[in-house]
Design a protein around this motif. Structure first.
Motif, mmCIF file in Angstrom:
data_model
loop_
_atom_site.group_PDB
_atom_site.id
_atom_site.type_symbol
_atom_site.label_atom_id
_atom_site.label_comp_id
_atom_site.label_asym_id
_atom_site.label_seq_id
_atom_site.Cartn_x
_atom_site.Cartn_y
_atom_site.Cartn_z
ATOM 1 N N ILE A 104 59.079 50.345 2.886
ATOM 2 C CA ILE A 104 60.172 49.407 3.152
ATOM 3 C C ILE A 104 61.442 49.789 2.401
ATOM 4 N N ALA A 105 61.327 50.185 1.150
ATOM 5 C CA ALA A 105 62.509 50.526 0.360
ATOM 6 C C ALA A 105 62.101 51.352 -0.851
ATOM 7 N N ARG A 112 82.563 30.669 5.399
ATOM 8 C CA ARG A 112 82.606 30.002 6.707
ATOM 9 C C ARG A 112 82.100 28.562 6.636
ATOM 10 N N GLU A 113 81.933 28.082 5.392
ATOM 11 C CA GLU A 113 81.443 26.725 5.164
ATOM 12 C C GLU A 113 79.999 26.553 5.625
ATOM 13 N N GLU A 114 79.248 27.654 5.629
ATOM 14 C CA GLU A 114 77.845 27.612 6.025
ATOM 15 C C GLU A 114 76.959 27.725 4.785
ATOM 16 N N SER A 115 75.910 26.910 4.752
ATOM 17 C CA SER A 115 74.977 26.934 3.621
ATOM 18 C C SER A 115 74.088 28.170 3.715
ATOM 19 N N GLN A 116 73.907 28.838 2.575
ATOM 20 C CA GLN A 116 73.092 30.052 2.512
ATOM 21 C C GLN A 116 72.104 29.952 1.359
ATOM 22 N N ARG A 117 70.994 30.643 1.500
ATOM 23 C CA ARG A 117 70.011 30.741 0.416
ATOM 24 C C ARG A 117 69.408 32.145 0.483
ATOM 25 N N THR A 118 69.461 32.844 -0.612
ATOM 26 C CA THR A 118 68.978 34.223 -0.624
ATOM 27 C C THR A 118 68.278 34.538 -1.935
ATOM 28 N N GLY A 119 67.330 35.447 -1.861
ATOM 29 C CA GLY A 119 66.669 35.925 -3.067
ATOM 30 C C GLY A 119 67.427 37.090 -3.657
ATOM 31 N N MET A 120 67.478 37.155 -4.981
ATOM 32 C CA MET A 120 68.204 38.230 -5.653
ATOM 33 C C MET A 120 67.389 38.814 -6.806
ATOM 34 N N ILE A 121 67.701 40.066 -7.083
ATOM 35 C CA ILE A 121 67.142 40.774 -8.231
ATOM 36 C C ILE A 121 68.275 41.051 -9.213
ATOM 37 N N LEU A 122 68.052 40.706 -10.469
ATOM 38 C CA LEU A 122 68.997 41.003 -11.545
ATOM 39 C C LEU A 122 68.355 42.020 -12.470
ATOM 40 N N ARG A 123 69.098 43.081 -12.763
ATOM 41 C CA ARG A 123 68.635 44.093 -13.727
ATOM 42 C C ARG A 123 69.602 44.113 -14.902
ATOM 43 N N ALA A 150 71.162 42.686 -6.811
ATOM 44 C CA ALA A 150 70.824 43.307 -5.532
ATOM 45 C C ALA A 150 70.020 42.322 -4.703
ATOM 46 N N GLU A 151 69.973 42.580 -3.402
ATOM 47 C CA GLU A 151 69.134 41.743 -2.550
ATOM 48 C C GLU A 151 67.674 41.919 -2.956
ATOM 49 N N ASP A 152 66.920 40.849 -2.850
ATOM 50 C CA ASP A 152 65.501 40.853 -3.206
ATOM 51 C C ASP A 152 64.677 40.960 -1.924
ATOM 52 N N LEU A 153 64.010 42.082 -1.749
ATOM 53 C CA LEU A 153 63.152 42.290 -0.583
ATOM 54 C C LEU A 153 61.765 41.774 -0.936
ATOM 55 N N ARG A 154 61.445 40.584 -0.490
ATOM 56 C CA ARG A 154 60.208 39.915 -0.903
ATOM 57 C C ARG A 154 59.111 40.038 0.147
ATOM 58 N N GLY A 155 57.899 39.771 -0.321
ATOM 59 C CA GLY A 155 56.759 39.753 0.576
ATOM 60 C C GLY A 155 56.118 41.108 0.781
ATOM 61 N N TYR A 156 56.464 42.070 -0.081
ATOM 62 C CA TYR A 156 55.925 43.418 0.051
ATOM 63 C C TYR A 156 55.173 43.812 -1.218
ATOM 64 N N HIS A 157 54.536 44.955 -1.168
ATOM 65 C CA HIS A 157 53.768 45.482 -2.294
ATOM 66 C C HIS A 157 54.539 46.616 -2.965
ATOM 67 N N ASN A 158 54.263 46.823 -4.257
ATOM 68 C CA ASN A 158 54.768 48.040 -4.892
ATOM 69 C C ASN A 158 53.772 48.619 -5.899
ATOM 70 N N SER A 159 52.597 48.024 -6.014
ATOM 71 C CA SER A 159 51.623 48.475 -7.005
ATOM 72 C C SER A 159 50.952 49.780 -6.582
ATOM 73 N N GLU A 160 50.965 50.746 -7.470
ATOM 74 C CA GLU A 160 50.253 51.993 -7.247
ATOM 75 C C GLU A 160 48.752 51.832 -7.502
ATOM 76 N N TYR A 161 48.384 50.860 -8.307
ATOM 77 C CA TYR A 161 46.975 50.646 -8.633
ATOM 78 C C TYR A 161 46.217 50.010 -7.474
ATOM 79 N N GLN A 162 46.925 49.366 -6.578
ATOM 80 C CA GLN A 162 46.297 48.758 -5.415
ATOM 81 C C GLN A 162 45.638 49.806 -4.516
ATOM 82 N N PHE A 163 46.115 51.058 -4.618
ATOM 83 C CA PHE A 163 45.558 52.120 -3.788
ATOM 84 C C PHE A 163 44.100 52.419 -4.138
#
Length: 342
Positions: free
Chosen positions: A228-229, A50-61, A110-123
């Motif tokens: 979250i995911a 649509r000729e619109e500028s986009q910026r997104t975070g991504m995860i590559l595996r 895949a889309e990168d869902l940022r700003g969240y935690h995933n550490s089990e040691y944080q518990f």
């Protein structure tokens, strides 16, 4: 393996996604986590259709030359696509490249869902203590909801068929085979457990999409403890939902070094949450079988780490570390489940 550079990735995406123009890859770096796959994070800016500028975070595996898990990008990509939109929160898949020639290994984006935690040691941090019951509720209820999803509604063509009668024997045979092909020495404790498991196998209450590695560390959560995911679906398959529950109750995942499984809840609390969310009953004998089975599965994975390291197929230090850390712990867990630990 060739390094994945921003220029290499940008050139590839320019050819692969011609509908997007002015592509720019920025802030590319490898995340220091996981033993089975290489994971990278980057920012992608582009102009869309649509000729619109986009910026997104991504995860590559990227698939490595050898891994501790016999899976690949196509399998995990298909698993994510199968469960997406069925009530279990997961990242959206963007692209699959099965041709290994581009990056010395198949990749997925895949889309990168940022700003969240995933550490089990944080518990284990006292600052999180008051949120642990909520996180436990979120984790095991999501696992239960996964067990409740009708498999008839999912595209499970990426995994082998199973029945309620044969899934336990089929999974056991598969992981015993993996263990044998990645032999790194005598395993008398593990072999004793295999003989016990071969004497009897449970019939599943129902078939479900089994995640295969559902535990703390494989889901994202926010500051409030909301899930979250769910991540890392590379071992997903059709099977008995008790397999996921049993895996989450593994002694080797008692990160707080007490009787809180996954560092979150007691066994009784976890089972009660799962039963309420799934609408199923965790039969004690069947669940015990799956817990012992998961020790075999775990030992096969840790031995695969040792095998690919010793053989030189994958010299990533996480392979040696995981084997060193977990093989003896898994033996101890087997002895505990078999009532042989004094």
């Amino acid at each position: 393996m060739k390094p994945i550079s921003a220029d290499l990735l940008q050139t590839y995406l320019g050819h692969k996604l011609p509908q997007w123009t002015q592509l720019a890859v920025e802030n590319l770096f490898r995340l220091p986590l996981g033993a089975s796959r290489e994971t990278f994070r980057f920012d992608l800016s582009y102009v869309d259709e649509r000729e619109e500028s986009q910026r997104t975070g991504m995860i590559l595996r990227r698939d490595p030359p050898a891994s501790n898990v016999e899976s690949d990008r196509a399998h995990e990509f298909a698993a994510y696509q199968a469960i997406y939109g069925h009530g279990i929160p997961v990242p959206k898949m963007i692209l699959l490249e099965p041709d290994a020639s581009h990056f010395d290994g198949a990749i997925s984006l895949a889309e990168d869902l940022r700003g969240y935690h995933n550490s089990e040691y944080q518990f284990q941090d006292p600052a999180w203590a008051d949120r642990l019951p909520h996180i436990a509720q979120q984790m095991w209820s999501t696992m239960g909801l996964l067990a409740a999803v009708p498999v008839e509604a999912l595209d499970m063509g990426f995994t082998r068929p199973a029945t309620v009668e044969n899934t336990a024997a089929q999974e056991l045979a598969s992981w015993v085979d993996v263990l044998g092909r990645h032999d790194v020495g005598a395993e008398p404790i593990t072999r004793a457990a295999i003989r016990a498991l071969e004497r009897w196998q449970p019939t599943a209450q129902k078939l479900a999409m089994v995640h295969g590695d559902f535990r703390a560390g494989n889901f994202l959560y926010d500051d409030a403890g909301d899930l979250i995911a769910v991540l890392d679906w590379e071992m997903a398959h059709l099977g008995d939902p008790l397999e996921d529950l049993g895996w989450s109750l593994a002694r080797v995942f008692c990160f707080a070094k007490d009787d809180r499984y996954c560092g979150l809840a007691t066994r009784e609390q976890a089972v009660a949450i799962w039963e309420e969310a799934s609408g199923l009953i965790a039969d004690p004998r069947a669940l015990h079988w799956w817990e012992l089975f998961n020790c075999i599965k775990g030992q096969a994975i840790w031995n695969s780490c040792a095998h690919v390291w010793q053989s030189g197929q994958n010299r990533d230090v996480i392979q040696a570390y995981a084997a060193w850390w977990l093989r003896n712990a898994q033996d101890r867990a087997i002895l505990e489940l078999m009532g042989k630990l004094s």
